[in-house]
Design a protein around this motif. Structure first.
Motif, PDB file in Angstrom:
ATOM      1  N   UNK A   1       8.086 -49.307   6.903  1.00 12.49           N
ATOM      2  CA  UNK A   1       7.273 -48.402   5.883  1.00 12.49           C
ATOM      3  C   UNK A   1       8.021 -46.982   6.051  1.00 12.49           C
TER       4      UNK A   1
ATOM      5  N   UNK B   1       9.826 -45.485   2.484  1.00 16.67           N
ATOM      6  CA  UNK B   1       9.799 -44.050   1.873  1.00 16.67           C
ATOM      7  C   UNK B   1      11.184 -43.525   1.701  1.00 16.67           C
TER       8      UNK B   1
ATOM      9  N   UNK C   1      12.230 -44.902  -1.721  1.00 13.93           N
ATOM     10  CA  UNK C   1      11.539 -44.143  -2.939  1.00 13.93           C
ATOM     11  C   UNK C   1      12.292 -42.939  -3.053  1.00 13.93           C
ATOM     12  N   UNK C   2      12.468 -42.066  -1.984  1.00 14.58           N
ATOM     13  CA  UNK C   2      13.086 -40.771  -2.294  1.00 14.58           C
ATOM     14  C   UNK C   2      14.430 -41.124  -2.844  1.00 14.58           C
TER      15      UNK C   2
ATOM     16  N   UNK D   1      13.707 -41.362  -6.368  1.00 10.70           N
ATOM     17  CA  UNK D   1      13.377 -39.868  -7.213  1.00 10.70           C
ATOM     18  C   UNK D   1      14.564 -39.148  -7.156  1.00 10.70           C
TER      19      UNK D   1
ATOM     20  N   UNK E   1      14.181 -50.753  -5.913  1.00 13.07           N
ATOM     21  CA  UNK E   1      12.818 -51.426  -6.130  1.00 13.07           C
ATOM     22  C   UNK E   1      12.434 -52.521  -5.609  1.00 13.07           C
TER      23      UNK E   1
ATOM     24  N   UNK F   1      12.206 -52.728  -2.087  1.00 10.42           N
ATOM     25  CA  UNK F   1      10.701 -52.302  -1.705  1.00 10.42           C
ATOM     26  C   UNK F   1       9.846 -53.411  -1.755  1.00 10.42           C
TER      27      UNK F   1
ATOM     28  N   UNK G   1      -1.749 -47.789   0.586  1.00  7.91           N
ATOM     29  CA  UNK G   1      -0.629 -47.028  -0.043  1.00  7.91           C
ATOM     30  C   UNK G   1      -0.306 -48.039  -1.104  1.00  7.91           C
ATOM     31  N   UNK G   2      -0.031 -49.187  -1.009  1.00  7.98           N
ATOM     32  CA  UNK G   2       0.340 -50.309  -2.198  1.00  7.98           C
ATOM     33  C   UNK G   2      -0.955 -50.886  -2.498  1.00  7.98           C
TER      34      UNK G   2
ATOM     35  N   UNK H   1      12.980 -30.496  -7.079  1.00  6.80           N
ATOM     36  CA  UNK H   1      12.600 -31.662  -8.052  1.00  6.80           C
ATOM     37  C   UNK H   1      12.389 -32.845  -7.479  1.00  6.80           C
ATOM     38  N   UNK H   2      13.507 -33.447  -6.539  1.00  4.73           N
ATOM     39  CA  UNK H   2      13.368 -34.776  -5.881  1.00  4.73           C
ATOM     40  C   UNK H   2      12.178 -34.951  -5.355  1.00  4.73           C
ATOM     41  N   UNK H   3      11.815 -34.080  -4.527  1.00  4.24           N
ATOM     42  CA  UNK H   3      10.669 -34.144  -3.352  1.00  4.24           C
ATOM     43  C   UNK H   3       9.330 -34.273  -4.468  1.00  4.24           C
TER      44      UNK H   3
ATOM     45  N   UNK I   1       9.163 -35.384  -7.500  1.00  4.35           N
ATOM     46  CA  UNK I   1       9.156 -36.811  -7.644  1.00  4.35           C
ATOM     47  C   UNK I   1       8.856 -37.833  -7.116  1.00  4.35           C
ATOM     48  N   UNK I   2       9.437 -37.830  -5.797  1.00  5.25           N
ATOM     49  CA  UNK I   2       9.169 -38.813  -4.808  1.00  5.25           C
ATOM     50  C   UNK I   2       7.580 -38.744  -4.439  1.00  5.25           C
TER      51      UNK I   2
ATOM     52  N   UNK J   1       5.752 -40.601  -7.210  1.00  6.46           N
ATOM     53  CA  UNK J   1       6.128 -42.090  -6.963  1.00  6.46           C
ATOM     54  C   UNK J   1       5.296 -42.827  -6.071  1.00  6.46           C
ATOM     55  N   UNK J   2       5.312 -41.841  -4.855  1.00  6.55           N
ATOM     56  CA  UNK J   2       4.999 -42.566  -3.402  1.00  6.55           C
ATOM     57  C   UNK J   2       3.363 -42.522  -3.310  1.00  6.55           C
TER      58      UNK J   2
ATOM     59  N   UNK K   1       5.621 -49.682  -8.397  1.00  9.41           N
ATOM     60  CA  UNK K   1       6.714 -50.324  -7.722  1.00  9.41           C
ATOM     61  C   UNK K   1       6.946 -51.862  -7.976  1.00  9.41           C
ATOM     62  N   UNK K   2       5.749 -52.331  -8.785  1.00  9.53           N
ATOM     63  CA  UNK K   2       5.917 -53.757  -9.208  1.00  9.53           C
ATOM     64  C   UNK K   2       5.954 -53.957 -10.502  1.00  9.53           C
TER      65      UNK K   2
END
Lengths: 395, 238
Positions: free
Chosen positions: A157, A161, A164-165, A168, A253, A256, A300-301, B220-222, B224-225, B228-229, B236-237
């Motif tokens: 997990x 992250x 995902x980072x 971003x 993606x 993930x 979370x998901x 900005x990245x943080x 954005x993260x 999405x998180x 994600x799907x």
């Protein structure tokens, strides 16, 4: 099993080389911008033509043409090279997610009922004397494995992250690259307008002032055409880098998704084991750590969480109703394997397409480097480029 | 807009008068920073003096305890030693005037301060309108200095900064100072000089923005993260 939807992870296709002709016009400019830029070009050309062809003032303006868009090219180059600096995280198998998945698979294989022989028979000492309950011993092994599995799932997990980072960061990089490409596009428009305008002026001057017409053709127009090629080359590289970043994002993606599914199927198998243990040996299997983890994952998901909930509910009824509950458990383990196999296949394909992309982009970047060097060289002559009359509009 | 030559001249004269008489906010800020640096340096010296004297007294005390009693003479010697230690530390290490030759060797983090000090020594020789530009550059150096500290000294950016501050800027000032006194005040010389200073100023600004942009991007990245998180705007799907 009926509850399992087949996981399909698609590796995106590699990014093809963008040709120079296709490079321009990918970032749209609106009419207002175009006319504003053309106005600047007109003013510049009029100013240039007004100078004496041998004067230093004329030379100064030609120098400005020679380093046209230098800053924009340098900026875009810095941005598009970022892709090549970005490590292909999680794709390597010896660190991060890859290693965790391998470890999860090993641990899960140890628990697989298929590898334990017939669990319904009683264990026999030397194969003759009945000794202990095989199934009971088997389910006991879950207790010792659960904390290890919980640790791996937590690490996965965390790895998710990271992905995902990364995504971003890619989003932000792509936004910046898009801006840089917008400026390049403007400069391309400027250089093409200059080309046409200078050509027309030179033609006009052919009769009245042939010396000036010659000077314009040999210096101003020459440099402008050179810069048009430079700008287009950088644009092609940038577009390619832009698409390549998207490739990395898509890969992440998919990965993930794979990690989510691997976690879900594992937790689901362990839950099935709890039910089966109850049915088979009347044994109460307590897997608190996993159950707790499952709740956090589900929060979370949401999508996978729902999937997991419905799945487990069905598994429970199946396992309880089934005359052969062990088959359900075996199937649950097969699901884990299937997930991991599809991740492996995906990784192979994705790595291949990444490799192709990296190779072609590296080649293009190398090519564009020589152009940048040329621009830097002329920048030294000019000394500065910040307040050149031919700069892109601020958006 | 076209301007009458008389008007332009009058404006130029006014500019010069303004620069000579009124201190720009940049100059005031630069002065404040210099004062602060000076105070810090004095504080450091005072601390060194105190520690030095304390070390002398302590070693004398140890000597008296373990080797031989100090006696009256010993105390006098100790007092003298402590005093001379303080006198010595009050002027050591000597603060060297930054010179052009040493600028390229200064570590990047200390470079803006050194350049500032060096510019300060050159300030008197500069034409009045250019003093404003110099003040502005000095103020910019103040903003750039903490950012340079964060920079990796081997990066291209650091190399650029070093070249600009340690070489190009001083070279410009020196070549202006080498113009004979009689010609220095000419509009030609001061125009060239101001033009050069302006370019340096723009370049420093650009550096400051570029370095700042990196932290802005990280921020900005943080953001954005987190989006999405937890918010799932980027499914994600999908």
């Amino acid at each position: 099993m009926a509850t399992e939807t087949k996981l399909k992870l698609d590796a995106p296709d590699p990014v093809a080389v963008v040709s120079l002709d296709a490079a321009a016009g990918l970032v749209p400019l609106d009419e207002g911008q175009k006319s504003e830029l053309e106005k600047r070009v007109d003013a510049f050309v009029d100013d240039l033509v007004a100078q004496d062809a041998n004067s230093p003032e004329f030379g100064k303006r030609v120098d400005q043409l020679a380093s046209l868009g230098r800053r924009q090219i340098a900026e875009a180059a810095g941005q598009s090279n970022r892709f090549l600096e970005r490590p292909v995280r999680a794709m390597e198998s010896d660190t991060g997610i890859g290693a965790d998945l391998t470890e999860l698979r090993r641990t899960v294989e140890d628990l697989d009922p298929s590898s334990r022989g017939d669990l319904t028979t009683r264990k026999k000492l030397f194969g003759i004397i009945p000794f202990g309950n095989k199934a009971r011993r088997y389910f006991d092994s879950y207790g010792s494995a659960q904390s290890h599995i919980a640790t791996i799932l937590k690490r996965l997990s965390g790895g998710k992250d990271e992905l995902l980072r990364d995504n971003a960061a890619i989003d932000v990089e792509r936004r910046q690259l898009w801006e840089a490409m917008g400026k390049l596009e403007q400069m391309i428009h400027v250089s093409k307008a200059l080309d046409g305008k200078l050509e027309a002026k030179a033609y006009e001057l052919d009769t009245g002032d042939p010396a000036k017409a010659k000077a314009i053709r040999e210096t101003a127009l020459f440099y402008t055409r050179q810069r048009t090629t430079d700008l287009l080359t950088q644009m092609a590289v940038s577009v390619q880098g832009y698409l390549a970043l998207d490739l990395v994002k898509k890969n992440n993606i998919e990965l993930v998704k794979g990690v989510d599914r691997a976690s879900t199927t594992t937790v689901s198998a362990l839950r099935t084991a709890v039910t089966v243990a109850q049915a088979l040996t009347n044994q109460k299997l307590v897997l608190d750590q996993i159950t707790a983890l499952n709740t956090t994952t589900a929060n979370v998901i949401d999508a996978t969480g729902t999937l997991l909930r419905t799945q487990t509910a069905e598994i429970h009824t199946q396992a309880a109703a089934s005359t052969i509950p062990l088959e359900t458990l075996k199937q649950a383990f097969q699901n884990i394997y299937a997930t991991m196999d599809s991740i492996d296949t995906f990784k192979m394909q994705a790595l291949e397409s990444m490799k192709v992309t990296v190779t072609s982009l590296s080649g293009e970047v190398e090519k564009s480097r020589s152009y940048i060097a040329r621009a830097e060289g002329t920048a030294l002559i000019e000394g500065k480029g910040s307040d050149s009359p031919l700069s892109p509009l601020e958006i | 807009m076209a301007m009458m030559p008389e008007t332009r001249e009058a404006l130029a004269r006014y500019d010069e008068w303004l620069a000579r008489t009124v201190k720009s906010p940049d100059a005031i800020a630069v002065h404040a920073r210099r004062l602060e640096r000076k105070t810090r340096s004095i504080g450091r010296r005072l601390r060194n003096m105190l520690l030095g004297a304390l070390a002398v007294v302590l070693s004398a005390f140890m000597f008296g305890m373990f080797v031989a009693p100090l006696g009256f003479l010993g105390i006098v010697v100790t007092a003298l030693a402590a005093m001379s230690m303080m006198v010595f530390l009050s002027s050591w290490p000597r603060e060297r005037e930054p010179t052009l030759e040493k600028l390229p060797e200064t570590p990047l983090a200390a470079l803006p301060a050194q350049v500032e000090d060096w510019l300060e020594t050159q300030r008197k020789a500069l034409p009045a309108p250019a003093v404003r530009e110099v003040d502005r550059i000095m103020a910019q150096l103040g903003a750039l200095s903490p950012q340079l500290k964060k920079l990796d000294p081997t990066s291209v950016m650091a190399e650029d900064a070093r070249r600009l501050l340690g070489d190009h800027l001083p070279r410009l000032v020196r070549s202006y100072a080498e113009v004979p006194q009689t010609h220095r005040a000419s509009p030609e010389a001061s125009a060239h000089f101001r033009e050069g200073l302006k370019v340096v100023g723009t370049e420093i600004d650009r550096m400051t923005t570029t370095i700042a942009r990196e932290s802005l991007t990280a921020l900005e990245v943080e953001g954005r993260f987190l989006e999405t998180r937890y918010k799932g705007t980027d499914k994600v799907d999908d």
